[in-house]
Design a protein around this motif. Structure first.
Motif, PDB file in Angstrom:
ATOM      1  N   VAL A   2       0.844  -1.203   0.000  1.00 32.00           N
ATOM      2  CA  VAL A   2       0.000   0.000   0.000  1.00 32.00           C
ATOM      3  C   VAL A   2       0.883   1.258   0.000  1.00 32.00           C
ATOM      4  N   LEU A   3       1.914   1.265   0.866  1.00 39.58           N
ATOM      5  CA  LEU A   3       2.818   2.414   0.972  1.00 39.58           C
ATOM      6  C   LEU A   3       3.588   2.630  -0.329  1.00 39.58           C
ATOM      7  N   GLU A   4       4.054   1.532  -0.884  1.00 42.21           N
ATOM      8  CA  GLU A   4       4.918   1.581  -2.058  1.00 42.21           C
ATOM      9  C   GLU A   4       4.209   2.176  -3.295  1.00 42.21           C
ATOM     10  N   TYR A   5       2.934   1.751  -3.492  1.00 43.00           N
ATOM     11  CA  TYR A   5       2.291   2.108  -4.767  1.00 43.00           C
ATOM     12  C   TYR A   5       1.273   3.244  -4.667  1.00 43.00           C
ATOM     13  N   THR A   6       0.937   3.667  -3.460  1.00 41.80           N
ATOM     14  CA  THR A   6       0.016   4.796  -3.335  1.00 41.80           C
ATOM     15  C   THR A   6       0.718   6.052  -3.866  1.00 41.80           C
ATOM     16  N   GLY A   7      -0.002   6.817  -4.734  1.00 45.04           N
ATOM     17  CA  GLY A   7       0.565   8.062  -5.252  1.00 45.04           C
ATOM     18  C   GLY A   7       1.385   7.889  -6.521  1.00 45.04           C
ATOM     19  N   ARG A   8       1.572   6.622  -6.973  1.00 43.29           N
ATOM     20  CA  ARG A   8       2.322   6.455  -8.230  1.00 43.29           C
ATOM     21  C   ARG A   8       1.502   6.992  -9.395  1.00 43.29           C
ATOM     22  N   GLY A   9       2.146   7.355 -10.472  1.00 38.24           N
ATOM     23  CA  GLY A   9       1.472   7.871 -11.657  1.00 38.24           C
ATOM     24  C   GLY A   9       0.444   6.879 -12.176  1.00 38.24           C
ATOM     25  N   GLY A  10      -0.795   7.348 -12.394  1.00 35.21           N
ATOM     26  CA  GLY A  10      -1.850   6.494 -12.927  1.00 35.21           C
ATOM     27  C   GLY A  10      -2.609   5.737 -11.861  1.00 35.21           C
ATOM     28  N   VAL A  11      -2.098   5.783 -10.603  1.00 35.74           N
ATOM     29  CA  VAL A  11      -2.763   5.036  -9.524  1.00 35.74           C
ATOM     30  C   VAL A  11      -3.770   5.946  -8.814  1.00 35.74           C
ATOM     31  N   ASP A  12      -5.016   5.484  -8.754  1.00 32.20           N
ATOM     32  CA  ASP A  12      -6.030   6.254  -8.028  1.00 32.20           C
ATOM     33  C   ASP A  12      -5.896   5.987  -6.533  1.00 32.20           C
ATOM     34  N   ARG A  13      -6.001   4.696  -6.166  1.00 31.42           N
ATOM     35  CA  ARG A  13      -5.798   4.338  -4.751  1.00 31.42           C
ATOM     36  C   ARG A  13      -5.447   2.848  -4.658  1.00 31.42           C
ATOM     37  N   VAL A  14      -4.850   2.496  -3.516  1.00 30.58           N
ATOM     38  CA  VAL A  14      -4.485   1.088  -3.282  1.00 30.58           C
ATOM     39  C   VAL A  14      -5.360   0.580  -2.145  1.00 30.58           C
ATOM     40  N   ARG A  15      -6.143  -0.484  -2.420  1.00 24.94           N
ATOM     41  CA  ARG A  15      -7.070  -1.009  -1.406  1.00 24.94           C
ATOM     42  C   ARG A  15      -6.556  -2.321  -0.838  1.00 24.94           C
ATOM     43  N   ASP A  16      -6.483  -2.382   0.476  1.00 23.91           N
ATOM     44  CA  ASP A  16      -6.061  -3.628   1.142  1.00 23.91           C
ATOM     45  C   ASP A  16      -7.323  -4.311   1.642  1.00 23.91           C
ATOM     46  N   GLN A  17      -7.681  -5.435   1.031  1.00 23.66           N
ATOM     47  CA  GLN A  17      -8.935  -6.095   1.430  1.00 23.66           C
ATOM     48  C   GLN A  17      -8.864  -6.658   2.847  1.00 23.66           C
ATOM     49  N   ARG A  18      -7.616  -6.856   3.298  1.00 23.77           N
ATOM     50  CA  ARG A  18      -7.457  -7.366   4.668  1.00 23.77           C
ATOM     51  C   ARG A  18      -8.091  -6.408   5.673  1.00 23.77           C
ATOM     52  N   ALA A  19      -8.001  -5.108   5.351  1.00 23.61           N
ATOM     53  CA  ALA A  19      -8.570  -4.111   6.273  1.00 23.61           C
ATOM     54  C   ALA A  19     -10.069  -4.307   6.447  1.00 23.61           C
ATOM     55  N   LEU A  20     -10.712  -4.902   5.427  1.00 29.30           N
ATOM     56  CA  LEU A  20     -12.166  -5.095   5.499  1.00 29.30           C
ATOM     57  C   LEU A  20     -12.555  -6.084   6.598  1.00 29.30           C
ATOM     58  N   VAL A  21     -11.680  -7.090   6.809  1.00 30.01           N
ATOM     59  CA  VAL A  21     -12.044  -8.108   7.809  1.00 30.01           C
ATOM     60  C   VAL A  21     -11.449  -7.803   9.178  1.00 30.01           C
ATOM     61  N   ALA A  22     -10.751  -6.662   9.286  1.00 29.91           N
ATOM     62  CA  ALA A  22     -10.137  -6.313  10.577  1.00 29.91           C
ATOM     63  C   ALA A  22     -11.149  -6.282  11.725  1.00 29.91           C
ATOM     64  N   PRO A  23     -12.371  -5.723  11.523  1.00 29.88           N
ATOM     65  CA  PRO A  23     -13.326  -5.704  12.649  1.00 29.88           C
ATOM     66  C   PRO A  23     -13.667  -7.106  13.139  1.00 29.88           C
ATOM     67  N   LEU A  24     -13.737  -8.077  12.227  1.00 32.38           N
ATOM     68  CA  LEU A  24     -14.036  -9.455  12.621  1.00 32.38           C
ATOM     69  C   LEU A  24     -12.936 -10.001  13.527  1.00 32.38           C
ATOM     70  N   TYR A  25     -11.669  -9.726  13.119  1.00 34.57           N
ATOM     71  CA  TYR A  25     -10.554 -10.164  13.968  1.00 34.57           C
ATOM     72  C   TYR A  25     -10.634  -9.521  15.342  1.00 34.57           C
ATOM     73  N   ARG A  26     -10.927  -8.201  15.331  1.00 39.58           N
ATOM     74  CA  ARG A  26     -10.992  -7.476  16.607  1.00 39.58           C
ATOM     75  C   ARG A  26     -12.073  -8.091  17.497  1.00 39.58           C
ATOM     76  N   PHE A  27     -13.208  -8.423  16.890  1.00 44.67           N
ATOM     77  CA  PHE A  27     -14.319  -9.025  17.635  1.00 44.67           C
ATOM     78  C   PHE A  27     -13.891 -10.374  18.228  1.00 44.67           C
ATOM     79  N   LEU A  28     -13.274 -11.198  17.391  1.00 50.31           N
ATOM     80  CA  LEU A  28     -12.860 -12.531  17.881  1.00 50.31           C
ATOM     81  C   LEU A  28     -11.827 -12.407  19.002  1.00 50.31           C
ATOM     82  N   ARG A  29     -10.869 -11.480  18.772  1.00 47.02           N
ATOM     83  CA  ARG A  29      -9.821 -11.312  19.794  1.00 47.02           C
ATOM     84  C   ARG A  29     -10.402 -10.803  21.100  1.00 47.02           C
ATOM     85  N   ALA A  30     -11.280  -9.810  21.022  1.00 45.67           N
ATOM     86  CA  ALA A  30     -11.885  -9.234  22.231  1.00 45.67           C
ATOM     87  C   ALA A  30     -12.685 -10.296  22.974  1.00 45.67           C
ATOM     88  N   PHE A  31     -13.398 -11.115  22.227  1.00 47.71           N
ATOM     89  CA  PHE A  31     -14.188 -12.179  22.847  1.00 47.71           C
ATOM     90  C   PHE A  31     -13.281 -13.184  23.554  1.00 47.71           C
TER      91      PHE A  31
END
Lengths: 229, 285
Positions: free
Chosen positions: B131-160
């Motif tokens: 994400v750090l490496e390619y964000t802002g490169r020419g022609g790149v709109d944005r870099v999406r990490d799908q892992r971030a989408l499931v982060a709340p699930l991990y947080r929920f499992l860990r908290a439980f």
């Protein structure tokens, strides 16, 4: 067999020592009466021999062990060499005569075949043959004390201590218990009996060690209970 | 030895029952926490296989920029595979993903969706570096990490999991206090027996063994009941209640057996050790 050298025992609360600079030696195979009034230090002396207490000063040697210096883990070894019977018998009420005697052998790791062989012989030796299956509350005081002696002797200790063994018994029964201790002594066991029973001490004429206020005041071969005799 | 332990328990039945119930609750909570962690690992493994990093391209990206970016990505040691997805394929995917929501699909056309590079990483956990490496490169709109989408699930499992461990710790404290009290009662009840054992020259180990066995049997029984409860929970919740959800897989019987062994061992060994420690205080040998 037993050697006490300049032994003094003070309890934290006591004003005067329970034993005061006592030096005494008892040879292997002897039968010794320990006499003196209540509080004279007889029980303390026996407790020192069993490592129930440690002396404040002096050296206690028993059956080849320096009692004060043996580590905790070797105390059981001392107690297999030195057995003890008490005025209150201390039997397990939920075990039979044979069970009480077997208990002493089982908890010291004797194999089952040995226990099965030794228990009837010891029960017979103390005169309780035929009563192996009775429970303590089905026995007379004298019989209960015989079970206690059988239990103490089952592991073949080298020394048998008895603290007022006839204190709860009538004269005839007491005489029977003393004869039993005498018979055990004849087999080669050193026997030390702390007692108030003047009649028995006078009748048996064994060595008498007398304590008074913690000090050894008399050590007499073939002695009597009191000096008057 | 087991017989000695069981007969000891029968003497203090009410006390022993109290200890067993407390140990059972404690070990059930501990087991549940361990299973939640197993679930988090199961989910993690599942998503790690599927999660990608997506580099959305600007609509005005030049073919030279796109070619340079593709070359850099293929040469990147963190990237295992690179797939270029143009706007038409992006729209096809979008209509497939949201086939259950026709209203959403009807408002979107292929022109609304960006072309992208979809990356499969050698180690998805290092997506942040990409994400750090390619964000802002020419022609790149944005870099999406799908892992971030499931982060709340991990947080929920860990908290439980942390919550159940905390409750297990509170119960463990209660269990320790109760086991201490049980050993104390037991030592008092058998003082005549132990006095005679000392007198005839039984070793410390022999004198303490019945108490340690008694405590170990209590711990083992607590562990066994906890295992039964965990198995019932696995059958009821995992195999029936949540069996039809298809977002991610649930832990299997392998995890349950591993936790069962852990719970039984912890219950038995810890109770035995506690008894040995308590005896140093309450049983003079």
């Amino acid at each position: 067999m037993i050697r006490m050298t300049s032994v003094t025992k003070r309890y934290p609360a006591g004003a005067r020592p329970a034993l005061d600079d006592v030096t005494v030696e008892i040879a292997e195979g002897e039968f010794v009466f320990l006499v003196g009034p209540s509080g004279s230090g007889k029980s303390t002396l026996l407790r020192l021999l069993l490592r129930e207490e440690r002396p404040t000063a002096g050296v206690v040697e028993v059956a080849g062990l320096d009692v004060n210096r043996i580590p905790e883990r070797r105390v059981p070894l001392l107690r297999r060499r030195v057995a003890c019977v008490f005025q209150d018998f201390r039997l397990l009420p939920d075990r039979t005569v044979a069970g009480n005697v077997a208990f002493a052998l089982e908890v010291t790791g004797r194999p089952s075949p040995v226990v099965r062989a030794v228990v009837p012989a010891i029960v017979s030796l103390v005169g309780l043959a035929g009563k192996e299956g009775r429970y303590p509350d089905e026995l007379s005081g004298g019989e209960q004390q015989r079970v206690a002696v059988a239990r103490a002797f089952a592991g073949r200790p080298r020394i048998l201590l008895a603290d007022e063994p006839t204190g709860n018994l009538d004269p005839v029964t007491s005489s029977g218990i003393m004869k039993l201790l005498d018979a055990i002594n004849q087999i080669g066991t050193t026997v030390v009996v702390a007692t108030h029973n003047a009649t028995l001490v006078d009748a048996m004429r064994h060595r008498v060690i007398e304590l008074e206020h913690g000090a050894l005041v008399r050590d007499q071969l073939r002695g009597a209970y009191g000096l008057a005799l | 030895m087991l017989v000695i332990g069981v007969s000891g328990l029968r003497r203090n039945l009410s006390m022993a029952l109290g200890v067993i119930v407390t140990v059972t609750i404690c070990l059930t909570l501990l087991g549940a926490g361990l299973l939640l962690r197993a679930q988090a690992r199961t989910v993690d493994r599942f998503f790690l296989d599927q999660i990608q990093v997506v580099i959305d391209l600007n609509d005005g990206v030049s073919s030279a920029e796109r070619a340079a970016l593709a070359a850099d990505l293929r040469a990147d040691p963190l990237v295992r595979a690179v797939v270029y997805e143009d706007k038409a394929r992006a729209f096809a995917r979008f209509t497939r993903d949201f086939r259950n929501s026709p209203d959403v699909v009807s408002g979107v056309s292929a022109a609304d969706l960006p072309a992208s590079f979809r990356l499969t990483l050698v180690d998805p956990r290092r997506s942040g570096e990409i994400v750090l490496e390619y964000t802002g490169r020419g022609g790149v709109d944005r870099v999406r990490d799908q892992r971030a989408l499931v982060a709340p699930l991990y947080r929920f499992l860990r908290a439980f999991a942390v919550g159940t461990f905390a409750l297990a710790a509170v119960q463990a404290f209660a269990a320790v206090v109760l086991i201490y009290a049980m050993i104390r009662l037991s030592a008092h009840g058998r003082r005549r027996e132990t006095a005679i054992m000392r007198l005839v020259g039984a070793t410390n180990a022999t004198i303490r063994a019945p108490f340690v066995m008694e405590s170990a049997v209590t711990g083992m029984l607590g562990g066994m009941f906890a295992v039964v409860i965990l198995i019932v929970c696995k059958v009821y919740f995992v195999d029936h209640k949540f069996a039809r959800q298809a977002m991610f897989p649930l832990f299997g019987w392998g995890a349950v057996w591993a936790v069962a062994v852990a719970v039984l061992l912890i219950g038995t060994v810890t109770s035995a050790i506690l008894a040995a420690v308590a005896l140093r205080r309450y049983l003079r040998v």
